[in-house]
Design a protein around this motif. Structure first.
Motif, PDB file in Angstrom:
ATOM      1  N   GLY A  85       0.743  -1.150   0.074  1.00 15.19           N
ATOM      2  CA  GLY A  85       0.033  -0.008   0.006  1.00 15.19           C
ATOM      3  C   GLY A  85       0.966   1.289   0.102  1.00 15.19           C
ATOM      4  N   THR A  86       2.006   1.211   0.500  1.00 15.10           N
ATOM      5  CA  THR A  86       2.908   2.483   0.489  1.00 15.10           C
ATOM      6  C   THR A  86       3.908   2.378  -0.588  1.00 15.10           C
ATOM      7  OG1 THR A  86       4.486   1.404   2.012  1.00 15.10           O
ATOM      8  CG2 THR A  86       2.844   2.881   2.865  1.00 15.10           C
ATOM      9  N   ALA A  87       4.565   1.292  -0.896  1.00 15.57           N
ATOM     10  CA  ALA A  87       5.572   1.080  -2.205  1.00 15.57           C
ATOM     11  C   ALA A  87       5.846  -0.144  -2.026  1.00 15.57           C
ATOM     12  CB  ALA A  87       6.859   2.037  -1.737  1.00 15.57           C
ATOM     13  N   THR A  88       6.154  -0.868  -3.451  1.00  8.03           N
ATOM     14  CA  THR A  88       6.580  -2.184  -3.746  1.00  8.03           C
ATOM     15  C   THR A  88       7.704  -2.001  -4.499  1.00  8.03           C
ATOM     16  OG1 THR A  88       5.116  -2.468  -5.358  1.00  8.03           O
ATOM     17  CG2 THR A  88       4.132  -3.235  -3.069  1.00  8.03           C
ATOM     18  N   LEU A  89       8.544  -3.074  -4.480  1.00  8.45           N
ATOM     19  CA  LEU A  89       9.776  -3.192  -5.349  1.00  8.45           C
ATOM     20  C   LEU A  89       9.580  -3.953  -6.486  1.00  8.45           C
ATOM     21  CD1 LEU A  89      12.549  -3.129  -2.950  1.00  8.45           C
ATOM     22  CD2 LEU A  89      12.015  -1.143  -4.149  1.00  8.45           C
ATOM     23  N   ARG A  90      10.054  -3.573  -7.652  1.00  9.93           N
ATOM     24  CA  ARG A  90      10.177  -4.923  -8.733  1.00  9.93           C
ATOM     25  C   ARG A  90      11.729  -4.828  -9.109  1.00  9.93           C
ATOM     26  NH1 ARG A  90       6.848  -4.146 -13.784  1.00  9.93           N
ATOM     27  NH2 ARG A  90       6.888  -6.309 -13.685  1.00  9.93           N
ATOM     28  N   LEU A  91      12.164  -5.802  -9.155  1.00 11.99           N
ATOM     29  CA  LEU A  91      13.634  -6.228  -9.732  1.00 11.99           C
ATOM     30  C   LEU A  91      13.765  -6.934 -10.898  1.00 11.99           C
ATOM     31  CD1 LEU A  91      15.346  -7.339  -6.066  1.00 11.99           C
ATOM     32  CD2 LEU A  91      15.164  -4.869  -7.083  1.00 11.99           C
ATOM     33  N   ARG A  92      14.798  -6.618 -11.553  1.00  8.25           N
ATOM     34  CA  ARG A  92      15.250  -7.262 -12.781  1.00  8.25           C
ATOM     35  C   ARG A  92      16.773  -7.320 -12.534  1.00  8.25           C
ATOM     36  NH1 ARG A  92      14.145  -2.395 -15.570  1.00  8.25           N
ATOM     37  NH2 ARG A  92      16.436  -2.555 -16.485  1.00  8.25           N
ATOM     38  N   VAL A  93      16.942  -8.821 -12.356  1.00  8.06           N
ATOM     39  CA  VAL A  93      18.431  -9.422 -12.134  1.00  8.06           C
ATOM     40  C   VAL A  93      19.066  -9.748 -13.271  1.00  8.06           C
ATOM     41  CG1 VAL A  93      19.615 -11.044 -10.637  1.00  8.06           C
ATOM     42  CG2 VAL A  93      17.582  -9.370  -9.567  1.00  8.06           C
ATOM     43  N   ALA A  94      20.230  -9.596 -13.745  1.00  5.16           N
ATOM     44  CA  ALA A  94      20.986 -10.443 -14.811  1.00  5.16           C
ATOM     45  C   ALA A  94      22.205 -11.025 -14.489  1.00  5.16           C
ATOM     46  CB  ALA A  94      21.351  -9.401 -15.802  1.00  5.16           C
ATOM     47  N   VAL A  95      22.622 -12.237 -14.662  1.00 10.05           N
ATOM     48  CA  VAL A  95      23.700 -12.987 -14.335  1.00 10.05           C
ATOM     49  C   VAL A  95      24.392 -13.580 -15.630  1.00 10.05           C
ATOM     50  CG1 VAL A  95      24.230 -14.973 -12.704  1.00 10.05           C
ATOM     51  CG2 VAL A  95      22.292 -13.740 -12.401  1.00 10.05           C
ATOM     52  N   HIS A  96      25.496 -13.395 -15.456  1.00  7.81           N
ATOM     53  CA  HIS A  96      26.639 -13.853 -16.515  1.00  7.81           C
ATOM     54  C   HIS A  96      27.918 -14.006 -15.947  1.00  7.81           C
ATOM     55  CE1 HIS A  96      28.271 -13.936 -20.420  1.00  7.81           C
ATOM     56  NE2 HIS A  96      29.061 -12.939 -20.365  1.00  7.81           N
ATOM     57  N   THR A  97      28.787 -14.796 -16.604  1.00  6.16           N
ATOM     58  CA  THR A  97      30.146 -15.092 -16.430  1.00  6.16           C
ATOM     59  C   THR A  97      31.011 -14.633 -17.271  1.00  6.16           C
ATOM     60  OG1 THR A  97      31.502 -16.755 -15.385  1.00  6.16           O
ATOM     61  CG2 THR A  97      29.996 -17.347 -17.337  1.00  6.16           C
ATOM     62  N   GLY A  98      32.338 -14.389 -16.663  1.00  9.27           N
ATOM     63  CA  GLY A  98      33.279 -13.772 -17.489  1.00  9.27           C
ATOM     64  C   GLY A  98      34.489 -13.123 -16.680  1.00  9.27           C
ATOM     65  N   THR A  99      35.603 -12.820 -17.358  1.00  7.33           N
ATOM     66  CA  THR A  99      36.615 -11.903 -16.635  1.00  7.33           C
ATOM     67  C   THR A  99      36.548 -10.592 -16.955  1.00  7.33           C
ATOM     68  OG1 THR A  99      38.162 -13.870 -16.917  1.00  7.33           O
ATOM     69  CG2 THR A  99      39.086 -11.916 -16.313  1.00  7.33           C
ATOM     70  N   VAL A 100      36.570  -9.741 -15.951  1.00  7.29           N
ATOM     71  CA  VAL A 100      36.665  -8.300 -16.032  1.00  7.29           C
ATOM     72  C   VAL A 100      37.750  -7.556 -15.347  1.00  7.29           C
ATOM     73  CG1 VAL A 100      34.034  -8.137 -15.878  1.00  7.29           C
ATOM     74  CG2 VAL A 100      35.399  -7.871 -13.970  1.00  7.29           C
TER      75      VAL A 100
END
Length: 127
Positions: free
Chosen positions: A24-39
């Motif tokens: 009723g006050t605020a809700t969250l929506r999340l997008r999450v991405a997952v990958h692998t590799g060398t940075v």
């Protein structure tokens, strides 16, 4: 790869609990991405092709649309490479819960895999 499968359901549980508390006050929506590799680090921070690919997945219009269509508060997208490794090494309890999604955006043309939580008892879905 062993952390991939429990990560999404655990995030879903935490997000659902938070959204119930703030209903009723605020809700969250999340997008999450997952990958692998060398940075690598440079003077501006962390950089590298895997990071560029990760953000391409996260910001993909097809992923955003799939999340909206699902009505869920959590969308999880996994790169094709990481999904293949996790599937090959038994890191997914339920590989069928992930759906392929073809992405063709400005800087990204790939297939990835999405996971959206199943509806829970009493849950009102968005959309």
């Amino acid at each position: 790869v062993d952390l991939l499968d429990p990560l999404a359901p655990h995030l879903d549980a935490v997000l659902r609990r938070f959204n119930r508390i703030v209903a009723g006050t605020a809700t969250l929506r999340l997008r999450v991405a997952v990958h692998t590799g060398t940075v690598r680090r440079d003077p501006r921070g962390v950089t590298g092709p895997p990071l560029t690919h990760l953000f391409g997945l996260l910001d993909a219009a097809a992923f955003k649309q799939a999340l909206d269509d699902s009505g869920a508060c959590l969308g999880f997208i996994v790169s094709e490479r990481l999904h293949a490794e996790a599937t090959e090494h038994g890191g997914l309890r339920d590989p069928g819960a992930y759906r392929s999604l073809h992405i063709t955006d400005e800087d990204t043309a790939t297939t990835a895999y999405t996971w959206f939580p199943p509806p829970h008892a009493g849950q009102v879905r968005r959309g």
